[in-house]
Design a protein around this motif. Structure first.
Motif, PDB file in Angstrom:
ATOM      1  N   ILE A 103    -123.817  -2.715 -33.829  1.00 21.48           N
ATOM      2  CA  ILE A 103    -122.942  -1.535 -33.826  1.00 21.48           C
ATOM      3  C   ILE A 103    -123.676  -0.333 -33.229  1.00 21.48           C
ATOM      4  N   LYS A 104    -124.956  -0.163 -33.581  1.00 19.46           N
ATOM      5  CA  LYS A 104    -125.750   0.922 -33.000  1.00 19.46           C
ATOM      6  C   LYS A 104    -125.898   0.744 -31.499  1.00 19.46           C
ATOM      7  N   LEU A 105    -126.113  -0.497 -31.058  1.00 14.60           N
ATOM      8  CA  LEU A 105    -126.220  -0.780 -29.623  1.00 14.60           C
ATOM      9  C   LEU A 105    -124.928  -0.416 -28.901  1.00 14.60           C
ATOM     10  N   ILE A 106    -123.805  -0.770 -29.487  1.00 11.73           N
ATOM     11  CA  ILE A 106    -122.513  -0.471 -28.867  1.00 11.73           C
ATOM     12  C   ILE A 106    -122.311   1.035 -28.741  1.00 11.73           C
ATOM     13  N   GLU A 107    -122.628   1.762 -29.802  1.00 12.83           N
ATOM     14  CA  GLU A 107    -122.469   3.220 -29.753  1.00 12.83           C
ATOM     15  C   GLU A 107    -123.365   3.833 -28.684  1.00 12.83           C
ATOM     16  N   ARG A 108    -124.580   3.321 -28.574  1.00 12.65           N
ATOM     17  CA  ARG A 108    -125.507   3.837 -27.566  1.00 12.65           C
ATOM     18  C   ARG A 108    -125.009   3.526 -26.154  1.00 12.65           C
ATOM     19  N   GLU A 109    -124.488   2.300 -25.966  1.00 14.48           N
ATOM     20  CA  GLU A 109    -124.006   1.918 -24.637  1.00 14.48           C
ATOM     21  C   GLU A 109    -122.707   2.631 -24.279  1.00 14.48           C
ATOM     22  N   LYS A 110    -121.906   2.988 -25.260  1.00  8.37           N
ATOM     23  CA  LYS A 110    -120.699   3.773 -24.993  1.00  8.37           C
ATOM     24  C   LYS A 110    -121.072   5.142 -24.457  1.00  8.37           C
ATOM     25  N   ILE A 111    -122.076   5.765 -25.063  1.00 10.75           N
ATOM     26  CA  ILE A 111    -122.544   7.072 -24.601  1.00 10.75           C
ATOM     27  C   ILE A 111    -123.074   6.972 -23.176  1.00 10.75           C
ATOM     28  N   LYS A 112    -123.761   5.873 -22.912  1.00 10.75           N
ATOM     29  CA  LYS A 112    -124.336   5.669 -21.582  1.00 10.75           C
ATOM     30  C   LYS A 112    -123.287   5.297 -20.546  1.00 10.75           C
ATOM     31  N   GLY A 113    -122.100   4.883 -20.999  1.00  7.61           N
ATOM     32  CA  GLY A 113    -121.058   4.472 -20.065  1.00  7.61           C
ATOM     33  C   GLY A 113    -121.305   3.097 -19.479  1.00  7.61           C
ATOM     34  N   ASN A 114    -121.953   2.220 -20.234  1.00  6.72           N
ATOM     35  CA  ASN A 114    -122.264   0.869 -19.765  1.00  6.72           C
ATOM     36  C   ASN A 114    -120.974   0.088 -19.532  1.00  6.72           C
ATOM     37  N   SER A 115    -120.810  -0.458 -18.329  1.00  3.85           N
ATOM     38  CA  SER A 115    -119.602  -1.210 -17.998  1.00  3.85           C
ATOM     39  C   SER A 115    -119.532  -2.545 -18.730  1.00  3.85           C
ATOM     40  N   ASN A 116    -120.658  -3.009 -19.296  1.00  4.32           N
ATOM     41  CA  ASN A 116    -120.685  -4.286 -20.011  1.00  4.32           C
ATOM     42  C   ASN A 116    -120.456  -4.132 -21.514  1.00  4.32           C
ATOM     43  N   THR A 125    -128.671   4.171 -14.933  1.00  2.00           N
ATOM     44  CA  THR A 125    -128.126   4.329 -16.278  1.00  2.00           C
ATOM     45  C   THR A 125    -128.457   5.697 -16.839  1.00  2.00           C
ATOM     46  N   ASN A 126    -127.690   6.111 -17.823  1.00  2.00           N
ATOM     47  CA  ASN A 126    -127.984   7.359 -18.518  1.00  2.00           C
ATOM     48  C   ASN A 126    -128.341   7.049 -19.961  1.00  2.00           C
ATOM     49  N   LEU A 127    -129.353   7.749 -20.472  1.00  2.00           N
ATOM     50  CA  LEU A 127    -129.773   7.562 -21.852  1.00  2.00           C
ATOM     51  C   LEU A 127    -128.842   8.291 -22.806  1.00  2.00           C
ATOM     52  N   ASN A 128    -128.271   9.357 -22.340  1.00  2.00           N
ATOM     53  CA  ASN A 128    -127.318  10.188 -23.075  1.00  2.00           C
ATOM     54  C   ASN A 128    -126.634  11.055 -22.022  1.00  2.00           C
ATOM     55  N   PRO A 129    -125.718  11.948 -22.399  1.00  2.60           N
ATOM     56  CA  PRO A 129    -125.033  12.754 -21.384  1.00  2.60           C
ATOM     57  C   PRO A 129    -125.934  13.655 -20.556  1.00  2.60           C
ATOM     58  N   PHE A 130    -127.226  13.777 -20.911  1.00  7.61           N
ATOM     59  CA  PHE A 130    -128.093  14.726 -20.214  1.00  7.61           C
ATOM     60  C   PHE A 130    -129.274  14.076 -19.496  1.00  7.61           C
ATOM     61  N   GLU A 131    -129.565  12.796 -19.761  1.00  2.72           N
ATOM     62  CA  GLU A 131    -130.739  12.141 -19.180  1.00  2.72           C
ATOM     63  C   GLU A 131    -130.330  10.887 -18.409  1.00  2.72           C
TER      64      GLU A 131
END
Length: 364
Positions: free
Chosen positions: A257-270, A154-160
């Motif tokens: 909503i915060k969780l969704i935004e974070r998972e969108k950045i991470k590219g979570n398939s779920n 998984t990625n924490l953000n686009p850089f980690e």
């Protein structure tokens, strides 16, 4: 008409509460009997689950099936009113059908408002309690999916990025750990690998053992360091960093909503699973109003076959409604349909049908 309004609201709520109590008792007995072997095989007692799991599970069950129980309840008591010619007497006294329907609207709005507030802010609290123990009621395959070993990528953000070769969700530990950080040009600027990684609840950080750090330099050289133990803090617990499909149920809506935004950045398939949870919290309460008027329209006339035929129609439509939500949820999770459309489609279909039948009945 105030007396009639109070009478109908009392019938509405009384029938609904009776249905809720009956369903809760029956389902609780059946569920406890079927899951007792799994509960005991996991080292728990049934008594412990009756105190720490089932009260929250029942609340979840009630809210999930509230709209369907409202539908059946309205059909049940309205059919009895029709068969006893009470509706005919009310209409004959000079009241319009719209006026007769007013207490139905009031009662449905009260229940929908309660369900809406519960879905967004109360049920997540109950789900935290429920979901902590629910995996221990599953079969081994489904339990391992939530608590067993898995590979983390998984990625924490686009850089980690974080990679764990084998991570156990129940023990919150794994081996084969890799963390990488990149700059805006996608060049590696930091990397750490470790044999083992363990979540330390006391310090709220990950404990790495037998680690090695690496800093690539601009001249293609590398700076290296190693050690026995090192703590790494990402500001979030493992449940947030590596969420399973139940995590969304535990969040009040602002946090979801915060969780969704974070998972969108991470590219979570779920992420669609979390979107389904978000949209369903509003669409299900709205369905209470729609199904109230659909039930009123279907059962407010005396029919040959009486109460039985109305209940048969109601139960059949209830199964269609429940199945449609479940089927569309799976379709959305497979990314064949947007979660917003999937969770609102039953209302978009049943809403016009309810409006048409109600208008037809009111103008007879």
């Amino acid at each position: 008409m105030k007396i009639i309004d109070a009478y109908i609201i009392k019938k509405y709520l009384g029938t609904l509460f009776f249905m809720l109590a009956l369903l809760s008792i029956i389902v609780l007995i059946i569920d406890v009997q079927s899951k007792t072997p799994r509960i005991e095989n996991n080292g728990f007692s049934v008594t412990y689950f009756l105190v720490n799991f089932y009260p929250f599970w029942i609340l979840n069950l009630i809210i999930t099936f509230m709209s369907i129980l409202v539908f059946i309840s309205v059909i049940f008591f309205t059919s009895r009113l029709a068969n006893n010619t009470e509706i005919v007497a009310i209409i004959s006294s000079g009241a319009s059908f719209h006026r007769f329907a007013k207490p139905y609207l009031i009662a449905s709005l009260i229940i929908a408002g309660f369900a809406l507030a519960t879905n967004h802010f109360i049920l997540p609290w109950a789900n935290i309690k429920k979901n902590k123990l629910e995996p221990y009621t599953y079969n081994q395959v489904n339990k391992d999916e939530l608590l067993g070993n898995t590979t983390i990528a998984t990625n924490l953000n686009p850089f980690e990025y974080i990679f764990i070769n084998n991570y156990n969700r129940e023990q919150k530990k794994g081996f084969g750990y890799l963390y990488q950080k990149f700059d805006k040009d996608k060049k590696l600027i930091y990397q750490i690998i470790a044999n083992d990684v363990t979540w330390d609840a006391k310090s709220k950080s990950f404990l790495l053992t037998s680690y090695m750090e690496r800093w690539p330099q601009k001249d293609d050289s590398e700076k290296l360091a190693n050690g026995d133990q090192k703590k790494q803090d990402f500001g979030l617990p493992p449940e947030e960093l590596f969420p399973d499909k139940l995590v969304g149920q535990n969040k009040i809506t602002p946090d979801l909503i915060k969780l969704i935004e974070r998972e969108k950045i991470k590219g979570n398939s779920n992420v669609n699973t979390f979107y389904n949870e978000l949209h369903q919290r509003t669409s299900m309460p709205v369905s209470i109003i729609i199904l109230t008027f659909l039930a009123l329209s279907l059962s407010s006339q005396k029919k040959r076959g009486g109460l039985g035929i109305n209940l048969a129609i109601g139960i059949a439509l209830a199964f269609v409604f429940v199945f449609s939500f479940q089927a569309l949820s799976v379709v959305s999770e497979n990314k064949s349909m947007s979660p917003l459309l999937a969770m609102w489609l039953p209302n978009l279909i049943f809403g016009p049908i309810a409006f048409y039948l109600y208008w037809k009945r009111a103008n007879q």
